[in-house]
Design a protein around this motif. Structure first.
Motif, PDB file in Angstrom:
ATOM      1  N   THR A  32      15.084  -2.870  -1.757  1.00  0.00           N
ATOM      2  CA  THR A  32      15.869  -2.201  -0.727  1.00  0.00           C
ATOM      3  C   THR A  32      15.588  -0.699  -0.700  1.00  0.00           C
ATOM      4  OG1 THR A  32      17.757  -2.003  -2.243  1.00  0.00           O
ATOM      5  CG2 THR A  32      17.720  -3.896  -0.731  1.00  0.00           C
ATOM      6  N   ASP A  33      15.528  -0.070  -1.864  1.00  0.00           N
ATOM      7  CA  ASP A  33      15.335   1.369  -1.963  1.00  0.00           C
ATOM      8  C   ASP A  33      14.061   1.684  -2.739  1.00  0.00           C
ATOM      9  OD1 ASP A  33      18.883   2.058  -2.625  1.00  0.00           O
ATOM     10  OD2 ASP A  33      17.846   1.280  -0.862  1.00  0.00           O
ATOM     11  N   THR A  52      16.009   4.626   1.660  1.00  0.00           N
ATOM     12  CA  THR A  52      16.602   3.302   1.710  1.00  0.00           C
ATOM     13  C   THR A  52      15.867   2.429   2.715  1.00  0.00           C
ATOM     14  OG1 THR A  52      18.204   3.767   3.465  1.00  0.00           O
ATOM     15  CG2 THR A  52      18.828   4.372   1.214  1.00  0.00           C
ATOM     16  N   SER A  53      16.217   1.147   2.714  1.00  0.00           N
ATOM     17  CA  SER A  53      15.625   0.228   3.680  1.00  0.00           C
ATOM     18  C   SER A  53      15.982   0.609   5.108  1.00  0.00           C
ATOM     19  CB  SER A  53      16.074  -1.208   3.391  1.00  0.00           C
ATOM     20  OG  SER A  53      17.485  -1.328   3.438  1.00  0.00           O
ATOM     21  N   ARG A  71       7.948   5.676   4.381  1.00  0.00           N
ATOM     22  CA  ARG A  71       7.404   4.334   4.153  1.00  0.00           C
ATOM     23  C   ARG A  71       6.494   3.951   5.313  1.00  0.00           C
ATOM     24  NH1 ARG A  71      11.765  -0.017   1.810  1.00  0.00           N
ATOM     25  NH2 ARG A  71      13.231   1.422   0.794  1.00  0.00           N
ATOM     26  N   LYS A  75       6.889  -1.540   4.958  1.00  0.00           N
ATOM     27  CA  LYS A  75       7.850  -1.198   3.912  1.00  0.00           C
ATOM     28  C   LYS A  75       7.427  -1.677   2.540  1.00  0.00           C
ATOM     29  CE  LYS A  75      11.832  -0.955   7.010  1.00  0.00           C
ATOM     30  NZ  LYS A  75      13.217  -1.399   7.268  1.00  0.00           N
TER      31      LYS A  75
END
Length: 120
Positions: A32-33, A52-53, A71, A75
């Motif tokens: 997620t992060d 974060t996502s 990112r 991702k």
């Protein structure tokens, strides 16, 4: 289940720039992060930047306005663009990936680290 491979470190003069990359593989859906930490000799490891996502970012006060974390669209890779580098930025920079839900870290992964040296 997640492996992190870093690249982009090296020697640069004060005022110069470097771009660090961290590629994640394995169970990517568990992330997620992602973030970057650094540790200089004699110092504690500190958070440099995280993302974060959802795309929210956080930076250490010492690098705000000079560093940018991002990112790629898949991702699975995180970048740290470092501009206006100072000698005090010299450290081993490590990539971190986490799976966080409701404030709990369910998984925590680290890269091997890459050396950044800022010197004339």
């Amino acid at each position: 289940q997640v492996q992190l491979v870093e690249s982009g470190g090296g020697l640069v003069q004060p005022g110069g720039s470097l771009r660090l990359s961290c590629a994640a593989s394995g169970n990517i859906v568990s992330i997620t992060d992602m973030g970057w930490y650094r540790q200089a000799p004699g110092n504690e490891r500190e958070l440099v930047a995280r993302i974060t996502s959802g795309g929210s970012t956080n930076y250490a006060d010492s690098v705000k306005g000079r560093f940018t974390i991002s990112r790629n669209n898949a991702k699975n890779t995180v970048f740290l663009q470092m501009d206006s580098l100072k000698p005090e930025d010299s450290a081993v920079y490590s990539c971190n990936a986490r799976f966080v839900r409701y404030g709990t870290i369910l998984s925590d992964y680290w890269g091997q680290g890459t050396q950044v040296t800022v010197s004339s």
